[in-house]
Design an enzyme around this catalytic site. Sequence first.
Site, PDB file in Angstrom:
ATOM      1  N   ILE A 153       0.858  -1.198   0.000  1.00  0.00           N
ATOM      2  CA  ILE A 153       0.000   0.000   0.000  1.00  0.00           C
ATOM      3  C   ILE A 153       0.891   1.243   0.000  1.00  0.00           C
ATOM      4  O   ILE A 153       1.863   1.307   0.760  1.00  0.00           O
ATOM      5  CB  ILE A 153      -0.929   0.016   1.241  1.00  0.00           C
ATOM      6  CG1 ILE A 153      -1.709  -1.308   1.332  1.00  0.00           C
ATOM      7  CG2 ILE A 153      -1.873   1.201   1.209  1.00  0.00           C
ATOM      8  CD1 ILE A 153      -2.641  -1.421   2.539  1.00  0.00           C
ATOM      9  N   GLY A 192       1.535   5.467   0.506  1.00  0.00           N
ATOM     10  CA  GLY A 192       1.015   6.645   1.219  1.00  0.00           C
ATOM     11  C   GLY A 192       0.343   6.292   2.533  1.00  0.00           C
ATOM     12  O   GLY A 192      -0.799   6.691   2.791  1.00  0.00           O
ATOM     13  N   ILE A 224      -6.364   7.620   4.818  1.00  0.00           N
ATOM     14  CA  ILE A 224      -6.957   6.394   4.269  1.00  0.00           C
ATOM     15  C   ILE A 224      -5.891   5.305   4.141  1.00  0.00           C
ATOM     16  O   ILE A 224      -6.148   4.130   4.410  1.00  0.00           O
ATOM     17  CB  ILE A 224      -7.612   6.688   2.891  1.00  0.00           C
ATOM     18  CG1 ILE A 224      -8.734   7.732   3.050  1.00  0.00           C
ATOM     19  CG2 ILE A 224      -8.157   5.405   2.270  1.00  0.00           C
ATOM     20  CD1 ILE A 224      -9.271   8.293   1.732  1.00  0.00           C
ATOM     21  N   GLY A 225      -4.675   5.684   3.748  1.00  0.00           N
ATOM     22  CA  GLY A 225      -3.608   4.695   3.575  1.00  0.00           C
ATOM     23  C   GLY A 225      -3.247   4.037   4.898  1.00  0.00           C
ATOM     24  O   GLY A 225      -3.076   2.811   4.978  1.00  0.00           O
ATOM     25  N   TYR A 281      -6.411  18.611 -10.000  1.00  0.00           N
ATOM     26  CA  TYR A 281      -6.613  17.391  -9.194  1.00  0.00           C
ATOM     27  C   TYR A 281      -7.611  16.470  -9.886  1.00  0.00           C
ATOM     28  O   TYR A 281      -7.375  15.260 -10.030  1.00  0.00           O
ATOM     29  CB  TYR A 281      -7.093  17.794  -7.799  1.00  0.00           C
ATOM     30  CG  TYR A 281      -7.406  16.626  -6.892  1.00  0.00           C
ATOM     31  CD1 TYR A 281      -6.399  15.844  -6.342  1.00  0.00           C
ATOM     32  CD2 TYR A 281      -8.731  16.300  -6.583  1.00  0.00           C
ATOM     33  CE1 TYR A 281      -6.693  14.775  -5.502  1.00  0.00           C
ATOM     34  CE2 TYR A 281      -9.029  15.233  -5.743  1.00  0.00           C
ATOM     35  CZ  TYR A 281      -8.014  14.477  -5.208  1.00  0.00           C
ATOM     36  OH  TYR A 281      -8.309  13.412  -4.390  1.00  0.00           O
TER      37      TYR A 281
HETATM   38  P1  NAP Z   1      -3.539  12.274   3.452  1.00  0.00           P
HETATM   39  O1  NAP Z   1      -3.842  11.985   4.880  1.00  0.00           O
HETATM   40  O2  NAP Z   1      -2.957  13.579   3.062  1.00  0.00           O
HETATM   41  O3  NAP Z   1      -2.645  11.078   2.892  1.00  0.00           O
HETATM   42  C1  NAP Z   1      -2.002  11.140   1.642  1.00  0.00           C
HETATM   43  C2  NAP Z   1      -0.844  10.200   1.692  1.00  0.00           C
HETATM   44  O4  NAP Z   1      -0.167  10.231   0.415  1.00  0.00           O
HETATM   45  C3  NAP Z   1       0.201  10.605   2.750  1.00  0.00           C
HETATM   46  O5  NAP Z   1       0.669   9.426   3.367  1.00  0.00           O
HETATM   47  C4  NAP Z   1       1.295  11.253   1.911  1.00  0.00           C
HETATM   48  O6  NAP Z   1       2.581  11.136   2.488  1.00  0.00           O
HETATM   49  C5  NAP Z   1       1.210  10.361   0.693  1.00  0.00           C
HETATM   50  N1  NAP Z   1       1.977  10.903  -0.434  1.00  0.00           N
HETATM   51  C6  NAP Z   1       1.903  12.118  -1.010  1.00  0.00           C
HETATM   52  N2  NAP Z   1       2.811  12.211  -2.007  1.00  0.00           N
HETATM   53  C7  NAP Z   1       3.481  11.027  -2.037  1.00  0.00           C
HETATM   54  C8  NAP Z   1       4.536  10.490  -2.812  1.00  0.00           C
HETATM   55  N3  NAP Z   1       5.123  11.212  -3.784  1.00  0.00           N
HETATM   56  N4  NAP Z   1       4.942   9.212  -2.592  1.00  0.00           N
HETATM   57  C9  NAP Z   1       4.379   8.472  -1.610  1.00  0.00           C
HETATM   58  N5  NAP Z   1       3.401   8.935  -0.808  1.00  0.00           N
HETATM   59  C10 NAP Z   1       2.951  10.197  -1.029  1.00  0.00           C
HETATM   60  O7  NAP Z   1      -4.878  12.168   2.597  1.00  0.00           O
HETATM   61  P2  NAP Z   1      -5.930  10.982   2.345  1.00  0.00           P
HETATM   62  O8  NAP Z   1      -7.237  11.624   2.352  1.00  0.00           O
HETATM   63  O9  NAP Z   1      -5.689   9.833   3.219  1.00  0.00           O
HETATM   64  O10 NAP Z   1      -5.574  10.617   0.824  1.00  0.00           O
HETATM   65  C11 NAP Z   1      -5.427   9.284   0.377  1.00  0.00           C
HETATM   66  C12 NAP Z   1      -5.995   9.159  -1.026  1.00  0.00           C
HETATM   67  O11 NAP Z   1      -7.398   9.423  -0.979  1.00  0.00           O
HETATM   68  C13 NAP Z   1      -5.411  10.167  -2.015  1.00  0.00           C
HETATM   69  O12 NAP Z   1      -5.179   9.511  -3.254  1.00  0.00           O
HETATM   70  C14 NAP Z   1      -6.510  11.193  -2.156  1.00  0.00           C
HETATM   71  O13 NAP Z   1      -6.466  11.837  -3.408  1.00  0.00           O
HETATM   72  C15 NAP Z   1      -7.736  10.332  -1.996  1.00  0.00           C
HETATM   73  N6  NAP Z   1      -8.957  11.045  -1.595  1.00  0.00           N
HETATM   74  C16 NAP Z   1      -9.027  11.728  -0.418  1.00  0.00           C
HETATM   75  C17 NAP Z   1     -10.195  12.394  -0.090  1.00  0.00           C
HETATM   76  C18 NAP Z   1     -10.379  13.167   1.203  1.00  0.00           C
HETATM   77  O14 NAP Z   1     -11.356  13.892   1.335  1.00  0.00           O
HETATM   78  N7  NAP Z   1      -9.502  13.039   2.169  1.00  0.00           N
HETATM   79  C19 NAP Z   1     -11.291  12.362  -0.972  1.00  0.00           C
HETATM   80  C20 NAP Z   1     -11.177  11.659  -2.153  1.00  0.00           C
HETATM   81  C21 NAP Z   1     -10.006  10.999  -2.456  1.00  0.00           C
HETATM   82  P3  NAP Z   1       3.292  12.343   3.299  1.00  0.00           P
HETATM   83  O15 NAP Z   1       2.810  12.176   4.704  1.00  0.00           O
HETATM   84  O16 NAP Z   1       4.741  12.062   3.138  1.00  0.00           O
HETATM   85  O17 NAP Z   1       2.849  13.617   2.663  1.00  0.00           O
END
Ligand code: NAP
Length: 288
Positions: free
Chosen positions: A17, A19, A24-25, A160
């Site tokens: 997995i 991120g 979510i990750g 995005y």
């Molecule tokens: P989050 O808490 O900001 O987590 C994003 C994760 O991606 C973090 O672990 C971040 O690591 C990692 N990441 C960013 N750039 C990276 C890279 N170059 N290589 C490896 N890891 C990287 O946000 P989240 O909401 O859990 O997002 C997870 C997924 O859900 C994303 O694809 C996002 O687009 C999608 N999503 C989120 C939402 C929402 O409302 N939250 C809605 C729809 C879709 P760092 O800690 O190092 O930055």
Amino acid sequence: MSTLPATPATPSRTVLITGTSSGIGLAAAVAAARAGWRTVATLRDTSRADALRKAAVEAGVELDIRQLDVVDEASVAAAVDGVIADYGRLDAVVNNAGAGHVGTLELESVADVREVMEVNFFGVLNVSKAALPHLRATGGRLITVTSVGGVVGQPFNEAYCAAKFAVEGYMESLAPVAGAVGVSVSVVEPGAVATEFVNNIDLDLEARIAAAGPYSDALRNYVERTVGQFLNGAQTPEGAAESVVEALTAERPAFRIQTSDWARDFTGNKLTDQDGSAVIGMTGTWVA
Ligand code: NAP
């Protein structure tokens, strides 16, 4: 008849997995391990693994934490090769890493847009390409967390949503091809989820609104609506992670899996909107 001593069950299936430092990750890594998967939880910066480690301890699960930056092909190759060297197999990948972005064409450069594509689209391809031969060998699963923004374009999310649309188009096209060699492909579409996602956009909103010239009122309206949505209706990361586990474990996972009723209704608006008027009518009210 002698009784064999109890030994901890060794998971037979391995998932990687991306991120997993937060959101979510992180929740998906813990949930996958709890569901019996050997879980390789990757982060671009392993010094940010404290929350992940703490969540694993609290859940009583083991994670194999490794470095992987999705935009760095060498780092992707090292992580995937390492998993194969250590476990001999890879049964699933969850492309979860991603980053939000707020902007609009007149207020940003094309280079800014490219950067958004780099993480959210090409990052997914880097990992998927490295993993596919191994997923083919196990009849495995390629799962990507996209967004409702991969189905419905949303104001000030042009770059995005373009990246997430690109992922959805790529995966929808790849699904039958990968299926022909035994690999199942799914996309998981969250709506608003209470994670570090918005904070990680690293945005001084008041300064951006003040500098947005003719777009200031529309940007303010968009921001106020979106903040309200996150404050009042956001799903938990654990809730969204349940859909990732569904994609991992269902006998025949759907190609497109929404993580909540809200996400199902919202994307449903688009999927029945052949001329685009319902979506543009709806999102137009967000900036008015
Ligand atoms: P989050 O808490 O900001 O987590 C994003 C994760 O991606 C973090 O672990 C971040 O690591 C990692 N990441 C960013 N750039 C990276 C890279 N170059 N290589 C490896 N890891 C990287 O946000 P989240 O909401 O859990 O997002 C997870 C997924 O859900 C994303 O694809 C996002 O687009 C999608 N999503 C989120 C939402 C929402 O409302 N939250 C809605 C729809 C879709 P760092 O800690 O190092 O930055």
